[in-house]
Design a protein around this motif. Structure first.
Motif, PDB file in Angstrom:
ATOM      1  N   ARG A  65      12.716  82.368-151.308  1.00 31.02           N
ATOM      2  CA  ARG A  65      13.837  82.779-150.459  1.00 31.02           C
ATOM      3  C   ARG A  65      14.005  81.844-149.268  1.00 31.02           C
ATOM      4  O   ARG A  65      13.026  81.356-148.709  1.00 31.02           O
ATOM      5  N   TRP A  66      15.260  81.624-148.890  1.00 24.45           N
ATOM      6  CA  TRP A  66      15.533  80.806-147.719  1.00 24.45           C
ATOM      7  C   TRP A  66      14.843  81.373-146.483  1.00 24.45           C
ATOM      8  O   TRP A  66      14.372  80.613-145.628  1.00 24.45           O
ATOM      9  N   GLN A  67      14.776  82.692-146.371  1.00 24.72           N
ATOM     10  CA  GLN A  67      14.170  83.290-145.183  1.00 24.72           C
ATOM     11  C   GLN A  67      12.672  83.006-145.073  1.00 24.72           C
ATOM     12  O   GLN A  67      12.072  83.187-144.011  1.00 24.72           O
TER      13      GLN A  67
ATOM     14  N   LYS B  67      10.302  78.734-143.502  1.00 26.88           N
ATOM     15  CA  LYS B  67       9.422  78.298-142.404  1.00 26.88           C
ATOM     16  C   LYS B  67       7.946  78.480-142.762  1.00 26.88           C
ATOM     17  O   LYS B  67       7.155  77.542-142.577  1.00 26.88           O
ATOM     18  N   PRO B  68       7.511  79.661-143.256  1.00 25.72           N
ATOM     19  CA  PRO B  68       6.101  79.741-143.668  1.00 25.72           C
ATOM     20  C   PRO B  68       5.764  78.791-144.813  1.00 25.72           C
ATOM     21  O   PRO B  68       4.639  78.297-144.895  1.00 25.72           O
ATOM     22  N   PHE B  69       6.742  78.515-145.685  1.00 21.54           N
ATOM     23  CA  PHE B  69       6.508  77.553-146.749  1.00 21.54           C
ATOM     24  C   PHE B  69       6.287  76.159-146.162  1.00 21.54           C
ATOM     25  O   PHE B  69       5.369  75.435-146.580  1.00 21.54           O
TER      26      PHE B  69
ATOM     27  N   TRP C   8      11.834  64.475-144.462  1.00 26.48           N
ATOM     28  CA  TRP C   8      11.407  65.730-143.838  1.00 26.48           C
ATOM     29  C   TRP C   8      10.921  66.726-144.892  1.00 26.48           C
ATOM     30  O   TRP C   8      11.473  66.823-145.973  1.00 26.48           O
ATOM     31  N   LEU C   9       9.882  67.480-144.529  1.00 23.19           N
ATOM     32  CA  LEU C   9       9.331  68.487-145.434  1.00 23.19           C
ATOM     33  C   LEU C   9      10.238  69.703-145.594  1.00 23.19           C
ATOM     34  O   LEU C   9      10.313  70.300-146.670  1.00 23.19           O
ATOM     35  N   GLU C  10      10.929  70.083-144.523  1.00 22.43           N
ATOM     36  CA  GLU C  10      11.640  71.357-144.489  1.00 22.43           C
ATOM     37  C   GLU C  10      12.682  71.466-145.607  1.00 22.43           C
ATOM     38  O   GLU C  10      13.485  70.543-145.813  1.00 22.43           O
ATOM     39  N   PRO C  11      12.711  72.602-146.335  1.00 24.02           N
ATOM     40  CA  PRO C  11      13.717  72.799-147.382  1.00 24.02           C
ATOM     41  C   PRO C  11      15.152  72.724-146.855  1.00 24.02           C
ATOM     42  O   PRO C  11      16.069  72.383-147.609  1.00 24.02           O
TER      43      PRO C  11
END
Length: 234
Positions: free
Chosen positions: A134-136, A139-141, A164-167
């Protein structure tokens, strides 16, 4: 960007020949007169070797390259046939699936794509854990990736790293980690799943019927597998 399949095949061939001769990458590099870093990138499929470099590597091991042609995707049919003859448990172990899933405890996810198909008995090639996320929970991912040496696939360079790592950032949702590769499908809500069990472990997976409708890559592999079954029965 190099041709992924051909470069991967060449890299695997070099690695197999080197290991069969009990040579280190440094030793092979010295024999061939190139750098160890170049050997590592070629074996990892991150660099397409020139013909001259390829010949030097092979000559250093007293072998030569034999070139042939085959029908398009014949290798994929052969791979499917090979996987069909192997136990599911063996393929799960080869992928390192249980260890990787055991580490992904910071956020909910479900197994999808080729990994879900494998767990439901389909002998499709799988080289990464495929999950829906989930998109929500991005951040923990991202924090999990930072902790576990994650690197994101860089399509421009044809390798992991440098983006960048962030999805949320542009790019493929594909990462390498210390425990294996992860490919994610980002969604607002997790898809419906069924439970399958192997070796006393339970897995929540997207059903095959749903995969065929929503996942083009997995759907193509599943249809190809069915065609192989029909051809073998005929």
């Amino acid at each position: 960007m190099p041709s992924t399949r051909l470069v991967g095949l060449l890299g695997s061939a070099i690695r197999q020949q080197r290991q069969s001769r009990e040579l280190s990458q440094c030793e092979l590099a010295e024999l061939a007169g190139i750098s160890q870093a170049t050997v590592a990138r070629i074996e990892g499929g991150d660099r397409a070797p020139s013909i001259a470099v390829l010949e030097r590597l092979l000559a250093a091991m007293d072998v030569q390259l034999v070139v042939g042609v085959e029908p398009l995707d014949a290798h994929l049919d052969a791979r499917i046939d090979d996987l069909a003859a192997r136990p599911i448990a063996e393929r799960i172990d080869e992928l390192g699936l249980d260890e990787l899933l055991g580490r992904l405890t910071d956020f909910p996810q479900v197994i999808t794509g080729g990994t879900a198909a494998l767990l439901q008995g389909a002998p499709v090639p799988v080289d990464a854990l495929e999950i829906a996320l989930r998109w929500q929970d991005s951040k923990p991912f991202t924090r999990w990736l930072e902790t576990n040496y994650g690197q994101r696939w860089n399509a421009r360079w044809g390798e992991f790293g440098g983006v960048w790592l962030e999805p949320e950032e542009p790019g493929e949702h594909r990462w390498s980690t210390r425990y294996g590769e992860i490919r994610a499908t980002m969604c607002d809500e997790l898809p419906e799943t069924i439970e399958v069990r192997h070796g006393g472990r339970s897995y929540q997976v997207v059903p095959l019927v749903e995969l065929e409708l929503t996942d083009p890559r997995a759907g193509e592999l599943l249809r190809r597998y069915r065609d192989r079954q029909l051809a073998n029965e005929g």
